[in-house]
Design an enzyme around this catalytic site. Sequence first.
Site, short mmCIF file in Angstrom:
data_model
loop_
_atom_site.label_atom_id
_atom_site.label_comp_id
_atom_site.label_asym_id
_atom_site.label_seq_id
_atom_site.Cartn_x
_atom_site.Cartn_y
_atom_site.Cartn_z
CB THR A 172 -0.93 0.01 1.23
OG1 THR A 172 -1.70 -1.20 1.24
CG2 THR A 172 -1.87 1.20 1.21
CD GLU A 173 2.86 3.76 3.88
OE1 GLU A 173 3.28 4.69 3.16
OE2 GLU A 173 2.26 3.95 4.95
CB SER A 174 6.62 1.78 -1.45
OG SER A 174 6.86 0.40 -1.14
#
Length: 215
Positions: A110-112
């Site tokens: 989700t982040e990267s």
Amino acid sequence: MRTVSAALALIGGVMCAFLLDVEEDVPAARQSVAAFPPAPTGGVPPPAGDGAQGAVARAATPTSHTRWPHGTGSFPVALSARGERYRALVEQAAREYTLDSALLHAVIATESAYDPRAVSPKGAVGLMQLMPETARRYGVSDAFDPGENVRAGARYLRDLLARFDNDVALSLAAYNAGERAVIDRGYRIPPYKETLRYVPAVLARYREIKGLPDS
């Protein structure tokens, strides 16, 4: 008690709430866990009651006072090609900090999207999008290094779970918006559009990685 799957099943019914009763954006910086008091004795309060924010918070919360287990011993079963590249690294960090490796994978995805060179407009860096102050706190010398980044991110997530009484939704909200945002709102998910999307997104990715049914 609601399971992760049961809580996730509620998310679809409240997605329209993202358009109401929310603030525009998360703070520019995530605060260090050392700066704030621990959660109240006996656990954090339940999610906010009325209005769109409360509905989203309740839907996003995988365990309304059911706490995240320490070291489940389970491993991801469905990873992207990028995720497979970091499987061993993530599982090592998960064992070291007694986390479910699927949760770490869900945060990274989700982040990267597993891009170790990712940099956000606010300065978050690497696989787990560490802010500079978080990287400094956990002794990271090169936030673009996948090993350093994942170990620090895993340690930070473990610290958040400890601070928020193993409430995974609040811990994810704090990872996204900062501890102060959660604490200042009475230990509830802060009403930022990004955060209200982020928490269900991570939980949905977790379900996908674990191969859990939709409902």
